[in-house]
Design a protein around this motif. Structure first.
Motif: not given
Lengths: 84, 181
Positions: B45-55, B74-80, B94-100
């Motif tokens: 979840l750390v990296w999911r939120f991080w990549s959402m914020k960066e994108a 400043d970039y607030e990730c919402q549950p949706g 977001t696409e989450v795999t074991k690798e990326y």
């Protein structure tokens, strides 16, 4: 602390995160952490936490926003040290 | 406007220790920190939120046209899956795999974009130029990508700036681009 005293300390902090060693060799005030040193953006947090530990200061959000270059970082560290 | 971001999970877990004291607090909002700590897979979840914020940052910077700024909270990730920054809303996928973990953020959610992930070292700009040349039916030699004064990549055809949003990302073994067509 003067700029000249701060620069080597900052250099030692950022060194472990640098991915472009050429950029490190040419390090100067205008060096940009991401563009010139290719520091991973997630590692900028580590740079900030290391700066806080090294100088015993707190980098607030407003200051952190600008900490993308050597020049801005030195200015911020100087300002925070003088508030102590 | 479009932004994308890829995280090589193996490298991320080597480069960053998100459990370091103060680390989460510097990047994530209180709500995001709670979601991470109560998650069954906090690291993911750390990296999911991080990549959402960066994108979202890349899409927003390209829209607002501001100089680089380091303000991940400043970039607030919402549950949706949306990301909100200063009352601007970005839709992310977001696409989450074991690798990326790979996120795409768009100002207006459209399906007319093209994105590709590469799982090896290659010339990403060249790949993007090839796709653009093919889609826009122009010769590849007329396509160039240059960063503007704000460090935002912009597309040029025959040295003329085109209004086609592009975004490039690279981390470890992985790279990707996204383009609105």
């Amino acid at each position: 602390m003067t700029k000249e005293e701060l620069l080597p300390k900052l250099k030692a902090i950022i060194e472990p995160y640098v991915q472009n060693q050429d950029g490190l060799k040419k390090l100067n005030e205008n060096t940009d952490f991401i563009k010139d040193l290719e520091i991973n953006s997630a590692n900028l947090v580590d740079v900030i936490l290391d700066v806080e530990d090294e100088f015993g200061i707190e980098i607030d959000n407003e200051a952190m926003e600008k900490m993308l270059t050597v020049k801005a970082s030195i200015e911020i560290i100087k300002a925070k040290l003088s508030e102590k | 406007m479009i932004g994308n971001d890829i995280v090589d999970l193996q490298l991320a877990n080597k480069q960053s220790n998100w459990q370091r004291s103060g680390w989460l607090q510097k990047i994530f909002t209180v709500t995001e920190q709670k979601s991470i700590l109560f998650s069954e897979n906090p690291s993911q979840l750390v990296w999911r939120f991080w990549s959402m914020k960066e994108a979202a940052y890349k899409a927003h910077q390209s829209y607002i046209k501001h100089y680089p700024k380091y303000a991940p909270w400043d970039y607030e990730c919402q549950p949706g899956g949306e990301v909100i920054v200063n009352n601007h809303l970005y839709d992310t996928q977001t696409e989450v795999t074991k690798e990326y973990v790979y996120s795409i953020a768009q100002r207006i959610n459209t399906t007319n974009y093209c994105s590709t992930i590469f799982k090896k070292e290659l010339d990403l700009k060249l790949q993007l130029k090839q796709i653009l040349a093919q889609k826009l039916k122009v010769d590849i030699s007329s396509v160039s990508i240059k960063k503007d004064t704000y460090q935002i990549p912009r597309l040029y055809i025959n040295n003329k700036k085109e209004d086609i949003p592009i975004s490039l990302t690279h981390h470890g073994k992985y790279s990707a681009f996204a383009v609105t067509l």
